[in-house]
Write a protein that holds these residues in place. Sequence first.
Motif, short mmCIF file in Angstrom:
data_model
loop_
_atom_site.label_atom_id
_atom_site.label_comp_id
_atom_site.label_asym_id
_atom_site.label_seq_id
_atom_site.Cartn_x
_atom_site.Cartn_y
_atom_site.Cartn_z
N MET A 31 0.81 -1.19 0.00
CA MET A 31 0.00 0.00 0.00
C MET A 31 0.86 1.26 0.00
O MET A 31 0.54 2.24 -0.65
N SER A 32 1.99 1.23 0.71
CA SER A 32 2.80 2.45 0.80
C SER A 32 3.38 2.86 -0.56
O SER A 32 3.53 4.04 -0.84
N LYS A 33 3.69 1.88 -1.43
CA LYS A 33 4.20 2.21 -2.76
C LYS A 33 3.10 2.85 -3.62
O LYS A 33 3.38 3.77 -4.39
N ILE A 34 1.87 2.40 -3.47
CA ILE A 34 0.75 2.97 -4.21
C ILE A 34 0.53 4.41 -3.77
O ILE A 34 0.38 5.31 -4.61
N VAL A 35 0.53 4.64 -2.47
CA VAL A 35 0.34 5.99 -1.94
C VAL A 35 1.48 6.89 -2.42
O VAL A 35 1.25 8.01 -2.89
N SER A 36 2.73 6.42 -2.32
CA SER A 36 3.89 7.21 -2.74
C SER A 36 3.77 7.59 -4.21
O SER A 36 4.07 8.73 -4.59
N SER A 37 3.32 6.66 -5.04
CA SER A 37 3.16 6.92 -6.46
C SER A 37 2.10 7.99 -6.71
O SER A 37 2.29 8.89 -7.53
N LYS A 38 0.97 7.90 -6.01
CA LYS A 38 -0.10 8.90 -6.17
C LYS A 38 0.37 10.28 -5.71
O LYS A 38 0.09 11.28 -6.36
N VAL A 39 1.08 10.32 -4.60
CA VAL A 39 1.58 11.60 -4.08
C VAL A 39 2.63 12.17 -5.03
O VAL A 39 2.66 13.38 -5.28
N GLU A 40 3.46 11.32 -5.60
CA GLU A 40 4.47 11.77 -6.56
C GLU A 40 3.80 12.48 -7.74
O GLU A 40 4.27 13.53 -8.19
N GLN A 41 2.70 11.93 -8.23
CA GLN A 41 1.96 12.56 -9.33
C GLN A 41 1.43 13.94 -8.94
O GLN A 41 1.38 14.85 -9.76
N LEU A 42 1.05 14.10 -7.67
CA LEU A 42 0.54 15.38 -7.20
C LEU A 42 1.67 16.40 -6.98
O LEU A 42 1.50 17.59 -7.24
N VAL A 43 2.81 15.96 -6.49
CA VAL A 43 3.87 16.88 -6.11
C VAL A 43 4.79 17.27 -7.28
O VAL A 43 5.38 18.35 -7.25
N LEU A 44 4.90 16.43 -8.29
CA LEU A 44 5.81 16.74 -9.41
C LEU A 44 5.52 18.10 -10.06
O LEU A 44 6.45 18.88 -10.25
N PRO A 45 4.27 18.42 -10.39
CA PRO A 45 4.02 19.75 -10.98
C PRO A 45 4.38 20.90 -10.03
O PRO A 45 4.82 21.96 -10.47
N ILE A 46 4.24 20.68 -8.74
CA ILE A 46 4.55 21.71 -7.75
C ILE A 46 6.05 21.98 -7.72
O ILE A 46 6.49 23.13 -7.81
N VAL A 47 6.86 20.93 -7.63
CA VAL A 47 8.31 21.13 -7.57
C VAL A 47 8.84 21.64 -8.91
O VAL A 47 9.76 22.48 -8.93
N ASP A 48 8.27 21.18 -10.00
CA ASP A 48 8.68 21.69 -11.32
C ASP A 48 8.42 23.19 -11.41
O ASP A 48 9.26 23.94 -11.89
N ASP A 49 7.24 23.62 -10.96
CA ASP A 49 6.87 25.04 -11.00
C ASP A 49 7.82 25.88 -10.16
O ASP A 49 8.12 27.02 -10.51
N LEU A 50 8.31 25.34 -9.06
CA LEU A 50 9.22 26.06 -8.17
C LEU A 50 10.69 25.85 -8.56
O LEU A 50 11.59 26.27 -7.84
N GLN A 51 10.92 25.16 -9.68
CA GLN A 51 12.26 24.85 -10.18
C GLN A 51 13.09 24.07 -9.14
O GLN A 51 14.25 24.35 -8.89
N LEU A 52 12.42 23.08 -8.55
CA LEU A 52 13.05 22.19 -7.59
C LEU A 52 13.05 20.78 -8.15
O LEU A 52 12.41 20.50 -9.16
#
Length: 156
Positions: A1-22
């Motif tokens: 379950m933790s890998k599934i959650v991590s994958s879903k969160v990664e999809q949510l956070v990637l645009p945020i870090v990209d936008d902040l150039q992180l």
Amino acid sequence: MSKIVSSKVEQLVLPIVDDLQLELVEVEYKKEGPNWFLRVYIDSDKGVDLDDCEKVSEKLSEQLDEADPIKEAYFLEVSSPGAERPLKKKADVEKAVGKGVYITTYEPLNGEKTFEGKLQAFEDNQLTVDTKVKTRTVTYTIPYDKIANIRLSILF
């Protein structure tokens, strides 16, 4: 379950870090004692500070509230991976050439499963690492697909 959650969160956070150039280093969702922790590790070439962590945390928190991918209560932590950050992708390993690394392998290579030294090269899916054994330097060639874990290491 933790890998599934991590994958879903990664999809949510990637645009945020990209936008902040992180750079997103890792998303980790794990239970420690009775509590669940969602840890997001970010970095950049210039490093990250508290403001960067706060911006990502606030924006990600909004996304998590909206998408609601995690049903149980958890603590959200956004931070730098630290001086001994894990090297998760080949691009991370390429950037680490010339730096200290700590490597563990799935199986022994030349009788060893752990290697710590200076990463001299990463070519053709092979890492060349110079390690100190007492007073001499020993060079190892380690196939990338044999690596269980690799992280930066502070060499003294």
